[in-house]
Every structure is written in structure tokens, then in C-alpha cells.
Scaffold this motif. Sequence first.
Motif: not given
Length: 263
Positions: A95, A97, A100, A104, A132
Motif C-alpha cells: 500500500l 498512500y 496514491v 486504495r 499506510a
Amino acid sequence: MVVDSHCHLDYPGLAEDLPGVLGRAQESGVRLMLSIGTRVRKFAQILAIAEAHDNVFCTIGTHPHNAAEEPDVTARELIDIARHPKVVGIGEAGLDYHYVLSPRDIQAKSFRVHIEAARETGLPLVIHSREAEADTAGILEEEMGKGAFKPLLHCFSSKIELARRGLALGAYVSFSGILTYKNAEDIRTAAGEVPMDRLLVETDAPYLAPVPFRGKSNEPAYVVKTLERLAEVKGVAAPEMARITTDNFFALFGKVPKPDWAA
């Protein structure tokens, strides 16, 4: 002798000077490199490099930045590709963030697909996590409840809570050149908490060159500087840290044949 547990030999900055990159690594005592997959659909480029060099291995996976480009990648496809003797891990996946670049929910779906492949193959899962921490840890904990797999938190630059929750799941933690940066005291604190038998070092080349090369294109030869800083943090001599991280690499990446120099 040192292992660079995470680099991108197919990326610009390395690929166009691969003989030089590998030669400088050898001169610096870096005897083995793991080139990490970020796009399944472009895996052939990475595999060609690994097949051409005895001391280069690779992984198969889709980086979270690219998850939206490859939403159709399945665990079965990853498992089938991972049968190749040069493919020794799954990922990197996870992940991100910060940018992005993929939604997500698509990142999370891709992450779980990679976890399934890691669980099925028994190969380590190379995990990317940026800004994240809670969601990364939550997915890892939930998925570990479905069946064990081998997590590796690569290029650790998160809050210490992710390291603690990962370690509780049996994860290894790898440190990059960020460890050498003046403002990275939190990362050094995290490194201080990681048990000796869970530590790895990496470059993430061509990114994140350590001091004194910061600002330049990174390459596997420079992992020695990160190793030296990690040795200082842990209060051991650099040769001992080289032995520890090398042993840890082969313990985690058990599919990599252990050469005589690492015995």
C-alpha cells in the motif's frame, strides 16, 4: 560479503550500465543482488537479467503504484511464474498512500492476491508500505489468520508501530539508505528494536542513495554504507553485521542456493 536484498536492475540508471553496476558491486563486496518485480507484464526484462548472471535473482509482483495497470493479475499467475528457479520471492506489493497512483481499494485487492501467492508458494512476500501503516498491518494480521506466509517489510520508513506489529507476525525488516540520513532518527530507533535475526539491508537502487552518495543515482555497491550505519546502531562491527544480514537473507530466501562464500 554483503547481499543487496532489494534493487531494481531493470530501471533506468542501472540497466544502461549493468556491467559497470555489477562490477562495482563486486569490488565493494556485494556478492549477490535481488532484483525486485514491480510489473508482472514487464517481468521478462527482470528475468532476462537474472538468467544472465549467477549472482542475480528476482521476484515477481505488481507494485502498488502499478496496481491499477494490472488489475487482472491473479495469484495463480504469480504462483506459476514463481516456479522458475530464479524467482525467489513474491512482490513487491502493498500500500502506498503518499502518491496514491492506484486507488486504495485496488491496491488492497492486489496486496491480498500477492499474499495468497506467497502463502501458496512459501516464498517471502516483499512488502511496500508508505503512509499506510495501519491498513498494512491490518491486512497482514487478517491474512495471517487465514494461513501463514513470510512477510518482509522492505525499505522501512514507517512508524515503529508497523515494525512491532510486523515482527509479531514473524516479519523480517529491511533498511535502506534512509537509515543514514541526518533526519532519520526515528528509523534508527526502529532499527534498534528489530532483533538481530530479522534484519536485512538493501539499496532500493536506483533510489535512496545513502550518505555520502545522497542525491546521486543509487546502486548495489552503496549498500555497504547502509550496512555500516546499521552496525553502528546495533553496536557491532561491520563485518559481523555483514555476516548477520547475509545469514538472515538466506534464512528468509531459502530458494536461493547458498554459495560457498556465504557458508
